[in-house]
Design an enzyme around this catalytic site. Structure first.
Site, short mmCIF file in Angstrom:
data_model
loop_
_atom_site.label_atom_id
_atom_site.label_comp_id
_atom_site.label_asym_id
_atom_site.label_seq_id
_atom_site.Cartn_x
_atom_site.Cartn_y
_atom_site.Cartn_z
N GLY A 1 -2.03 -4.86 3.55
CA GLY A 1 -1.68 -5.55 4.78
C GLY A 1 -0.96 -4.60 5.72
CG LEU B 1 1.61 0.41 3.99
CD1 LEU B 1 0.41 0.19 4.89
CD2 LEU B 1 1.33 1.48 2.95
CD GLU C 1 1.51 -7.14 5.75
OE1 GLU C 1 1.90 -6.70 6.85
OE2 GLU C 1 1.59 -6.48 4.71
CG HIS D 1 6.20 -6.49 8.30
ND1 HIS D 1 7.19 -5.54 8.32
CD2 HIS D 1 5.51 -6.28 7.15
CE1 HIS D 1 7.10 -4.78 7.25
NE2 HIS D 1 6.09 -5.20 6.52
#
Length: 190
Positions: free
Chosen positions: A46, A102, A144, A147
């Protein structure tokens, strides 16, 4: 297509709520193509707009279940509902609850998430869709979606994992603005 630099934890865009996308323009379509390319090269499951420095409420995802069922798409201006916690959620965290990000590259920490989630969003054509997800796919959607609200999974960790995560980030300088890495270009192990 362009591989986009991925912002690391200290970047301010990662810590503020993202703005709605609204109209899906050619610029948004190009961004989504680049986000898929970046996510795949990273590799990740993602990638959210804020992670590539775009303060918009959208994320891409790509996950394959053990039975081969593939989930790949974009969620634009999503809404997410979670199933309530169950009594066993008070048990100790398990190794299979570890997740990574990430924006905190190379690190993994255990975090309890809801087992089920319901996502409602628009696709790249602006068409509304709904996904009922369970297990790891539900975890990916929650990660996700966080975020988009300015939350990174390490912010949700309990002590002592929170201390461990922030010690690593402080040592690597990731808790300061301006850090990023580009998949396929930067060697994070160097």
């Amino acid at each position: 297509m362009t591989i986009l630099p991925i912002r690391i934890y200290g970047d301010p865009v990662l810590h503020e709520p993202a703005e709605p996308v609204g109209e899906i323009t050619d610029e948004i379509r190009a961004l989504v193509r680049d986000m898929y390319e970046t996510m795949d090269l990273a590799p990740g499951v993602g990638l959210a707009g804020p992670q590539v420095g775009v303060n918009k409420r959208l994320f891409v995802y790509s996950y394959e279940e053990e039975d081969g069922t593939a989930h790949r798409g974009v969620a634009i201006d999503p809404e997410l509902w979670l199933a309530p916690a169950v009594p066993e959620s008070l048990d100790a965290l398990e190794e299979d609850e570890e997740e990574g990000c990430l924006s905190v590259p190379g690190e993994r920490f255990a975090l309890r998430r809801s087992e089920r989630a319901l996502l409602r969003a628009r696709d790249i054509e602006g068409e509304p869709f709904e996904i009922a997800a369970e297990g790891w796919f539900a975890r990916i959607l929650q990660h996700e979606y966080d975020h988009l609200d300015g939350v990174i999974y390490v912010d949700r960790l309990k002590l002592p994992l929170w201390k461990q995560a922030f010690k690593v980030m402080r040592k690597r300088g990731w808790n300061t603005p301006g850090c990023s890495w580009t998949p396929g270009v930067d060697d994070l192990d160097a």
